[in-house]
Structures are given as C-alpha cells and as structure tokens.
Design a protein around this motif. Sequence first.
Motif, PDB file in Angstrom:
ATOM      1  N   GLY A 194      52.368  47.818  58.516  1.00 35.14           N
ATOM      2  CA  GLY A 194      50.919  47.822  58.693  1.00 35.14           C
ATOM      3  C   GLY A 194      50.210  47.833  57.356  1.00 35.14           C
ATOM      4  O   GLY A 194      50.766  47.478  56.316  1.00 35.14           O
ATOM      5  N   GLY A 195      48.956  48.241  57.367  1.00 34.95           N
ATOM      6  CA  GLY A 195      48.195  48.363  56.134  1.00 34.95           C
ATOM      7  C   GLY A 195      48.090  47.047  55.387  1.00 34.95           C
ATOM      8  O   GLY A 195      47.752  46.006  55.953  1.00 34.95           O
ATOM      9  N   ALA A 249      40.263  39.165  58.994  1.00 37.28           N
ATOM     10  CA  ALA A 249      41.172  40.316  59.113  1.00 37.28           C
ATOM     11  C   ALA A 249      41.875  40.588  57.787  1.00 37.28           C
ATOM     12  O   ALA A 249      42.075  41.752  57.406  1.00 37.28           O
ATOM     13  CB  ALA A 249      42.195  40.048  60.216  1.00 37.28           C
ATOM     14  N   ALA A 250      42.245  39.520  57.069  1.00 40.96           N
ATOM     15  CA  ALA A 250      42.920  39.688  55.781  1.00 40.96           C
ATOM     16  C   ALA A 250      42.006  40.366  54.767  1.00 40.96           C
ATOM     17  O   ALA A 250      42.416  41.315  54.081  1.00 40.96           O
ATOM     18  CB  ALA A 250      43.382  38.326  55.261  1.00 40.96           C
ATOM     19  N   ILE A 251      40.772  39.899  54.676  1.00 43.16           N
ATOM     20  CA  ILE A 251      39.829  40.478  53.709  1.00 43.16           C
ATOM     21  C   ILE A 251      39.517  41.929  54.076  1.00 43.16           C
ATOM     22  O   ILE A 251      39.522  42.819  53.215  1.00 43.16           O
ATOM     23  CB  ILE A 251      38.541  39.643  53.657  1.00 43.16           C
ATOM     24  N   ALA A 252      39.263  42.171  55.359  1.00 45.58           N
ATOM     25  CA  ALA A 252      38.948  43.532  55.796  1.00 45.58           C
ATOM     26  C   ALA A 252      40.117  44.467  55.560  1.00 45.58           C
ATOM     27  O   ALA A 252      39.938  45.617  55.136  1.00 45.58           O
ATOM     28  CB  ALA A 252      38.563  43.527  57.275  1.00 45.58           C
ATOM     29  N   GLY A 253      41.332  43.983  55.813  1.00 50.21           N
ATOM     30  CA  GLY A 253      42.516  44.811  55.608  1.00 50.21           C
ATOM     31  C   GLY A 253      42.725  45.162  54.150  1.00 50.21           C
ATOM     32  O   GLY A 253      43.026  46.316  53.814  1.00 50.21           O
ATOM     33  N   MET A 254      42.567  44.186  53.261  1.00 55.08           N
ATOM     34  CA  MET A 254      42.711  44.458  51.831  1.00 55.08           C
ATOM     35  C   MET A 254      41.643  45.430  51.348  1.00 55.08           C
ATOM     36  O   MET A 254      41.923  46.365  50.580  1.00 55.08           O
ATOM     37  CB  MET A 254      42.622  43.153  51.031  1.00 55.08           C
ATOM     38  N   ALA A 312      36.880  47.158  48.127  1.00 55.35           N
ATOM     39  CA  ALA A 312      36.283  45.821  48.142  1.00 55.35           C
ATOM     40  C   ALA A 312      36.340  45.135  46.793  1.00 55.35           C
ATOM     41  O   ALA A 312      36.314  43.901  46.721  1.00 55.35           O
ATOM     42  CB  ALA A 312      34.833  45.916  48.610  1.00 55.35           C
ATOM     43  N   ASP A 313      36.445  45.894  45.703  1.00 51.49           N
ATOM     44  CA  ASP A 313      36.412  45.308  44.362  1.00 51.49           C
ATOM     45  C   ASP A 313      37.782  45.195  43.717  1.00 51.49           C
ATOM     46  O   ASP A 313      37.888  44.807  42.550  1.00 51.49           O
ATOM     47  CB  ASP A 313      35.496  46.139  43.450  1.00 51.49           C
ATOM     48  N   THR A 362      41.898  42.213  46.704  1.00 53.63           N
ATOM     49  CA  THR A 362      40.855  41.879  47.669  1.00 53.63           C
ATOM     50  C   THR A 362      40.080  40.652  47.199  1.00 53.63           C
ATOM     51  O   THR A 362      39.771  39.752  47.995  1.00 53.63           O
ATOM     52  CB  THR A 362      39.890  43.063  47.851  1.00 53.63           C
ATOM     53  N   HIS A 363      39.804  40.610  45.918  1.00 54.75           N
ATOM     54  CA  HIS A 363      39.091  39.458  45.354  1.00 54.75           C
ATOM     55  C   HIS A 363      39.910  38.178  45.530  1.00 54.75           C
ATOM     56  O   HIS A 363      39.371  37.136  45.941  1.00 54.75           O
ATOM     57  CB  HIS A 363      38.816  39.707  43.872  1.00 54.75           C
TER      58      HIS A 363
END
Length: 281
Positions: free
Chosen positions: A217-218, A247-252, A258-259, A263-264
């Motif tokens: 997960g995670g 989902a990928a962006i939110a998960g990262m 977010a920074d 994630t970027h």
Amino acid sequence: MQHFGAAYAIGVREDHEPAAALAARGLIMTLNQNSRFDEARVWAEAVTPIHRTARERIELSLVRTHLARLDLKLDEAQRHVDEAFALRATDEGAQAAAAQPKLDALLNTAYGDLLVTRDDYHGALPYYEQALQLQRDRLGSGHAGVIDLLVALAEAERLGGELAVARPHLEEALAAAGELGITLPNGWANLGELQTAADELEPALASYRRARETGPGGMFDAIISLSEAFALRRLGRAEDSRRACEAAIAGMAAELGADHPRTHDTREQCGQIEEVNAVEP
C-alpha cells in the motif's frame, strides 16, 4: 514498529548494545517503509554511538543509504554507501565480512539500488550480478534472498532497455516465489512494466492488480496507479487513465507531501499522459 521500539528499550535497559542496535535498525527500516523519513533520520543519528563494531557500522550505513535513497536525497545516500564500502575495506571490516558473504551481498545490492535511482541502469548490473552470485552460493536458487535480487536485476535490465534478458530473470523469480508461497508484489509490478513495453496491455493491467493486491500500500500503490495510467492511456481508456493519475498524485502527496520531488515527478508524468489523451481522438 512497536515491537522494534520495545526491543530497543529492553536492549538499552539491559545494557545490551548489540541487541539495541539491531532493534534500532529494524525500527529505522520500518519508518522508511512508512515514508516517515524525518523520524528515521532522528533515530539513525541518535543510535549511531551504539553501533561499535565494523559490521554494525556497515549495516547502519546501509540502512541510512536506503533511507536517503527513498527520500531522493541521492548525494546523502552516496555518502553513506561510500562509508559502508570504506568500512568494509578496513582490516576490521574485512574480518567482519569474511564469514558473512551476506554483508557483501547487501553492500553490492545497496550500490546497485542507488545507481538505479540515479538512472545508471547499466552501471548497476555488475553490482546486482555479484550480489546475486553471492546469495546463490549462500542460499541456493530457490530462496527469498535470491528471488529479491532476481527482481532487482530484472528491473535494472528492463530500465536499461534489455527487455529480452530481463523477462527470463523475472519469470524465474516469480516461479520460485510461487513455489515458496511468496507474494512478490515488486515482481508482478515489473512484469506489468515488461508487458506494457511489449504492448500486452490487458495482461499488464492484470499484473498491476496482482501487485496492488499483494503490495504494502502507501507509496507502492501510488506507483502502481501511475503505471496503470500509462497502460490505460495506450488502451484508449482516457477517463480511466485520468482517474489512475489522480490516484497516483494523491497517493504520493499523502505519503510524501505535495511538494516532494517524487510527487512533483508524478504530477509531471501525469501531465504528459493528459496531453496525449487530449490529442488522441
């Protein structure tokens, strides 16, 4: 995590530094796996003084290498892995490793992992190959330690464009894992990537699902979502691809912030997918 913390506390209370050091390394690795990198760094710094033998210091350096690599602090990871190899080259380190080929396998694996993260896939291969041979000699072919290295080697080969070489290594790993009842989510994820590269897109999605079902997960799920987004895009399923990217962006972001650079990077890759989806009929 609580078990490692309790074991560490007992080791300290009983004045048994080797036991406390071992528990501390386990705790740091668990924090790494949960993307709690700042906490892991605090622990690594705090427990450095109780790592007294060359072997203990080498193993702590390797744990710190893994921590820094996952957090994409690659210069820091390089320093720690170089420290580990330098310790191994000392007389004390040579004595510690002489009876422990496992330690040399860990050193080579750590360096291979770092080179892969640096996108030096071909440079990683000799390190993985050396580690694999050491583990085969120690454990035999059908062992979890060998299986993990086959997956790592196959990933480096795949990323380096050697797809025909990577697939047999990965299939060997998955077959051995099946016999042992090991789930091997990284193996299924890598198979999905190979299948995507071969335009076997529906089988790839099935492999990604199996990776997700058996994975931790995670952040792992976020990485799988990004891979699914690419496959779905190539199947022409634009809306499903967009949802997978979200989902990928939110998960990262949930795991790393977010920074964070990861994630970027995910956001950038999803932007590229979105551009392709926008121009395709």
